[in-house]
Structures are given as structure tokens and as C-alpha cells.
Scaffold this motif. Sequence first.
Motif, PDB file in Angstrom:
ATOM      1  N   GLN A 167       0.830  -1.202   0.000  1.00 48.22           N
ATOM      2  CA  GLN A 167       0.000   0.000   0.000  1.00 48.22           C
ATOM      3  C   GLN A 167       0.871   1.261   0.000  1.00 48.22           C
ATOM      4  N   LYS A 168       1.971   1.239   0.731  1.00 45.70           N
ATOM      5  CA  LYS A 168       2.898   2.384   0.717  1.00 45.70           C
ATOM      6  C   LYS A 168       3.448   2.600  -0.692  1.00 45.70           C
ATOM      7  N   GLN A 169       3.771   1.482  -1.342  1.00 42.89           N
ATOM      8  CA  GLN A 169       4.293   1.580  -2.701  1.00 42.89           C
ATOM      9  C   GLN A 169       3.273   2.227  -3.629  1.00 42.89           C
ATOM     10  N   ARG A 170       1.996   1.918  -3.450  1.00 42.06           N
ATOM     11  CA  ARG A 170       0.947   2.497  -4.292  1.00 42.06           C
ATOM     12  C   ARG A 170       0.769   3.985  -4.016  1.00 42.06           C
ATOM     13  N   VAL A 171       0.894   4.382  -2.758  1.00 39.96           N
ATOM     14  CA  VAL A 171       0.794   5.814  -2.438  1.00 39.96           C
ATOM     15  C   VAL A 171       1.929   6.577  -3.117  1.00 39.96           C
ATOM     16  N   ALA A 172       3.144   6.027  -3.017  1.00 43.23           N
ATOM     17  CA  ALA A 172       4.287   6.684  -3.653  1.00 43.23           C
ATOM     18  C   ALA A 172       4.104   6.764  -5.160  1.00 43.23           C
ATOM     19  N   LEU A 173       3.551   5.730  -5.750  1.00 44.50           N
ATOM     20  CA  LEU A 173       3.309   5.730  -7.185  1.00 44.50           C
ATOM     21  C   LEU A 173       2.257   6.766  -7.556  1.00 44.50           C
ATOM     22  N   ALA A 174       1.179   6.833  -6.771  1.00 42.57           N
ATOM     23  CA  ALA A 174       0.122   7.810  -7.052  1.00 42.57           C
ATOM     24  C   ALA A 174       0.658   9.228  -6.943  1.00 42.57           C
ATOM     25  N   ARG A 175       1.488   9.492  -5.931  1.00 42.14           N
ATOM     26  CA  ARG A 175       2.059  10.835  -5.784  1.00 42.14           C
ATOM     27  C   ARG A 175       2.958  11.175  -6.973  1.00 42.14           C
ATOM     28  N   SER A 176       3.724  10.190  -7.457  1.00 41.33           N
ATOM     29  CA  SER A 176       4.618  10.433  -8.581  1.00 41.33           C
ATOM     30  C   SER A 176       3.862  10.696  -9.877  1.00 41.33           C
ATOM     31  N   LEU A 177       2.680  10.086 -10.018  1.00 32.75           N
ATOM     32  CA  LEU A 177       1.903  10.232 -11.242  1.00 32.75           C
ATOM     33  C   LEU A 177       0.906  11.392 -11.193  1.00 32.75           C
ATOM     34  N   ALA A 178       0.712  11.957 -10.013  1.00 35.30           N
ATOM     35  CA  ALA A 178      -0.373  12.926  -9.830  1.00 35.30           C
ATOM     36  C   ALA A 178      -0.238  14.143 -10.738  1.00 35.30           C
ATOM     37  N   ARG A 179       0.966  14.599 -10.970  1.00 36.68           N
ATOM     38  CA  ARG A 179       1.128  15.794 -11.815  1.00 36.68           C
ATOM     39  C   ARG A 179       1.327  15.441 -13.292  1.00 36.68           C
ATOM     40  N   ARG A 180       1.055  14.170 -13.617  1.00 33.31           N
ATOM     41  CA  ARG A 180       1.064  13.701 -15.000  1.00 33.31           C
ATOM     42  C   ARG A 180       2.383  14.013 -15.721  1.00 33.31           C
ATOM     43  N   PRO A 181       3.476  13.441 -15.252  1.00 29.72           N
ATOM     44  CA  PRO A 181       4.777  13.710 -15.886  1.00 29.72           C
ATOM     45  C   PRO A 181       4.873  13.067 -17.259  1.00 29.72           C
ATOM     46  N   ARG A 182       5.724  13.615 -18.101  1.00 29.70           N
ATOM     47  CA  ARG A 182       6.003  12.989 -19.390  1.00 29.70           C
ATOM     48  C   ARG A 182       6.791  11.701 -19.192  1.00 29.70           C
ATOM     49  N   VAL A 183       7.684  11.716 -18.182  1.00 30.69           N
ATOM     50  CA  VAL A 183       8.540  10.567 -17.905  1.00 30.69           C
ATOM     51  C   VAL A 183       8.480  10.274 -16.407  1.00 30.69           C
ATOM     52  N   LEU A 184       8.242   9.007 -16.072  1.00 29.78           N
ATOM     53  CA  LEU A 184       8.277   8.579 -14.670  1.00 29.78           C
ATOM     54  C   LEU A 184       9.503   7.695 -14.471  1.00 29.78           C
ATOM     55  N   LEU A 185      10.320   8.072 -13.475  1.00 32.38           N
ATOM     56  CA  LEU A 185      11.533   7.341 -13.145  1.00 32.38           C
ATOM     57  C   LEU A 185      11.293   6.510 -11.890  1.00 32.38           C
ATOM     58  N   LEU A 186      11.657   5.241 -11.933  1.00 33.85           N
ATOM     59  CA  LEU A 186      11.425   4.342 -10.805  1.00 33.85           C
ATOM     60  C   LEU A 186      12.746   3.701 -10.391  1.00 33.85           C
ATOM     61  N   ASP A 187      13.187   4.005  -9.177  1.00 30.40           N
ATOM     62  CA  ASP A 187      14.464   3.517  -8.670  1.00 30.40           C
ATOM     63  C   ASP A 187      14.225   2.317  -7.760  1.00 30.40           C
ATOM     64  N   GLU A 188      14.435   1.103  -8.288  1.00 25.92           N
ATOM     65  CA  GLU A 188      14.241  -0.135  -7.521  1.00 25.92           C
ATOM     66  C   GLU A 188      12.912  -0.101  -6.755  1.00 25.92           C
ATOM     67  N   ILE A 218      12.698   2.307 -15.452  1.00 25.51           N
ATOM     68  CA  ILE A 218      12.907   1.640 -14.175  1.00 25.51           C
ATOM     69  C   ILE A 218      14.365   1.205 -14.053  1.00 25.51           C
ATOM     70  N   VAL A 219      14.938   1.405 -12.880  1.00 31.77           N
ATOM     71  CA  VAL A 219      16.277   0.925 -12.564  1.00 31.77           C
ATOM     72  C   VAL A 219      16.137  -0.305 -11.682  1.00 31.77           C
ATOM     73  N   THR A 220      16.835  -1.375 -12.041  1.00 28.78           N
ATOM     74  CA  THR A 220      16.761  -2.593 -11.249  1.00 28.78           C
ATOM     75  C   THR A 220      18.021  -3.427 -11.457  1.00 28.78           C
ATOM     76  N   HIS A 221      18.353  -4.236 -10.461  1.00 23.45           N
ATOM     77  CA  HIS A 221      19.405  -5.241 -10.632  1.00 23.45           C
ATOM     78  C   HIS A 221      18.790  -6.622 -10.744  1.00 23.45           C
ATOM     79  N   ASP A 222      17.446  -6.679 -10.696  1.00 22.61           N
ATOM     80  CA  ASP A 222      16.710  -7.940 -10.767  1.00 22.61           C
ATOM     81  C   ASP A 222      16.409  -8.256 -12.233  1.00 22.61           C
ATOM     82  N   GLN A 223      17.087  -9.266 -12.766  1.00 24.88           N
ATOM     83  CA  GLN A 223      16.930  -9.601 -14.181  1.00 24.88           C
ATOM     84  C   GLN A 223      15.503 -10.011 -14.514  1.00 24.88           C
ATOM     85  N   GLN A 224      14.900 -10.828 -13.660  1.00 24.85           N
ATOM     86  CA  GLN A 224      13.542 -11.290 -13.931  1.00 24.85           C
ATOM     87  C   GLN A 224      12.567 -10.123 -13.962  1.00 24.85           C
ATOM     88  N   GLU A 225      12.765  -9.163 -13.063  1.00 30.57           N
ATOM     89  CA  GLU A 225      11.903  -7.987 -13.027  1.00 30.57           C
ATOM     90  C   GLU A 225      12.018  -7.197 -14.327  1.00 30.57           C
TER      91      GLU A 225
END
Length: 401
Positions: A167-188, A218-225
Motif C-alpha cells: 500500500q505504501k508503494q501504491r501511495v508513492a506511485l500515485a504521488r509520482s503520477l499525480a502531476r502527470r509527468p512525461r517521464v516517470l523514473l522508478l528507482d528499484e 525503471i532501474v533494477t538489478h533484478d533480471q527477472q523484473e
Amino acid sequence: MAEEIAKSEPRLDAVAELAKPAPEAAASDIPLLRIDTVVKNFGGFRAVDGLSLDIRAGEFFALLGPSGCGKTTLLRMLAGFETPDAGRILLDGTDIAKLAPHQRPVNMMFQNYALFPHLSVRDNIAFGLKRAGMAASDLGTRVAEMVALVKLEGLEKRKPDQLSGGQKQRVALARSLARRPRVLLLDEPLAALDRKLRESTQAELMELQRQLGTTFIIVTHDQQEAMTMASRIGVMDAGRLEQVATPRELYEAPASRWIAEFVGDINLFEGQIEPPESRRLTMAPRLAITTRDAGTVHVAEPRQPLTKTSVSVAIRPEKVRLSRRGPVPDADNAHAINRLEGIVTDVGYLGGFTTYRVKLDSGAVLRSSVANTTRLDIDVYAPSQRVVAWFTPDDCMVLEQ
């Protein structure tokens, strides 16, 4: 972290022009985001080394690499938290490399979510919109849209310490998308979630990205992700891009031995390409490679011309079949099947598939991964059992050393 979030929240009018798609971009091949020979140094350490990359509008792009390869530094330069020492970052043809975070239509979701503990879900989502000067009459509507988008209805008044990790992850995602950015960056963004929740959240992120049409990086070190979520992947090492490709291309046609070893499991045999006059093959196109551990291995002719005679033969474990006697060759395919004999040393049952380690007669170890397609113990091999491992030329990749 809170200071970085505050700096990144723009006035709505400050990025109005940048936030609009360039009219000529849709009619051309100009990418939404162009990273042009960017360099970033920290003292005597070069974190990003002349990196260039094009990312298209609406793409879900992953930066994959080991820890310390420079992927998060690159992401922070895109967000505006770091400034390149050289190079350009172009958004719809406009260089934003020296713009402050709040001056660019780019937002970043941080690895630890960075929620304000004293604010409710609703107020956390509304934080950036208030700083951006959104009218109160519109703010409530936008927040409600974001709450519905990430499926948090009924939790608007809760504080972060009353929420689960997902649920915390969803709140952070909603806040990041709220201003409708052209590009969303996701760090792990999924690193703190357990496996089941991570898998379900991956699917939700992919659906959100398709629904919104926003460019996700998205930045990740998880290959499957990375393989699951991204339409293209850029593999980084030591501040450089080693290969940019679709997940399938990256896995089935790695550009180097390093990438073949980094992405997924791999069997490798070192060898020398036999000269054409010494080959007893009438089938074409095929190469014969003499290896120390597997004898002569027949492989499909690579699409790209080889420049060296010393090469590595690479075979993914799922391409290696096991049997008690091996396939029965006929006159047409006698040279089309590579057969290696050995003893099973280890067996790992993983539900959907079983992994085997086979010690070949040469002493080398070959890994095989076999799908469990039935509940019966058909084709199950026990430790110390002798088996034939086999694979076709088309199963092999040839990588220059």
C-alpha cells in the motif's frame, strides 16, 4: 529525501511548454528522450562514461546492471538531482540537463517511497499538486483519480505507518503520477516487497503504464523484473551501456560473453573454430567448434561475421535435454545433434521445473533445466545416474572471447 521531493515538485506553469508533446515529434523519428554522450564523475571515479541512449514515447524501459554500474546515477541526472559533467539530455529536442528538477516534466519514485509520516494517504498524494499551485477545486478531483488508479479507495485518511508495504508503494506511485509527468523514473521500486507481492505489483505497474501511456524508466538489478516488465532493456556495466535490446533479444542473442553470463544461467565451452577444409559437414549453414570440455560441437552459423577463431559456445540450461540413451540420429540429422555423456551430480526440484547438474566425462559440469509437464516421475533422473545430454546447433550461441 523529503528535500529532494520538495525540489522536484514543479509549479504547473513552469513546465507547461515542456510538458506538451512537440508537434513535430509525432511526425518524425525523434525519440522522446535522447541521452547524448553523458558523463558524470565523482572525484576521480567516472560513474557514467559517455553514455548515449534513445527512449521512445510511451516506452517501458529498464536499466539493468550490477550494483555500482551507474544506473541510479543516470536516473538521478534524468530527474535533475545530478548534473552531467558533459553531454546533453534532450526531451523532445530541448536540452534539460541543466534545468532544476521542478523545471522539467519528469518525476521520480524513490526506492524507500519517502512518504511523509505525518500526512495521510490523501495529503501525501496531494503534496506535489499543492506545491505546483493547483486550484483547490481541481485538487480533490485529481487526488480521487489517483486513489482510484492505484486502488486505494477507503484508505485515504490512513497514515503511512497504518499501511502495508504494498500500500505504501501504491501511495508513492500515485504521488509520482499525480502531476502527470512525461517521464516517470522508478528507482528499484519493488525491492522492499516480498516475492508474491512483487509479482502482482509488476503486473499492476505494466497495466498502469499501458493505461496512461506515460514513459516509464525503471532501474533494477533484478533480471527477472526487467525481463518481465520492460519492452526494452539497457544493460549497464562500469558506466557504459553494453547492449540495448528487447528481453528476448537480450536473452537469446547477447552481444558479449559478459552479457550472456549476467543475464540468466548459461553453459559455456571455450573452443576454436575448425577450418572449413577439416569439416565433415555437408549441412549448411553450420560451424564445427573444437572445445576442450565437449569435443566437437556443431553450431548454427552466426548472423554476424566472426572476427576471431577463439570463441565460446553458450547453451542455456533449458535448451539442454536429458535422456537415458539420447536421441536416435538418422542419416539426415547425424551431425545436427550434439551429444555429451555424464553422471547426474545434483537435482533441484523447483515446482515448475527441475534443475540438474551433470558432470561430463571430460570433467566439466553442464546444467540442464527441465520443465515439469506432468505429475508423474517420467524422465526424472537421480544423482549418480548416467545420462546423455543433447542439444541441436540452433540451441547454441557463439560468442567471441
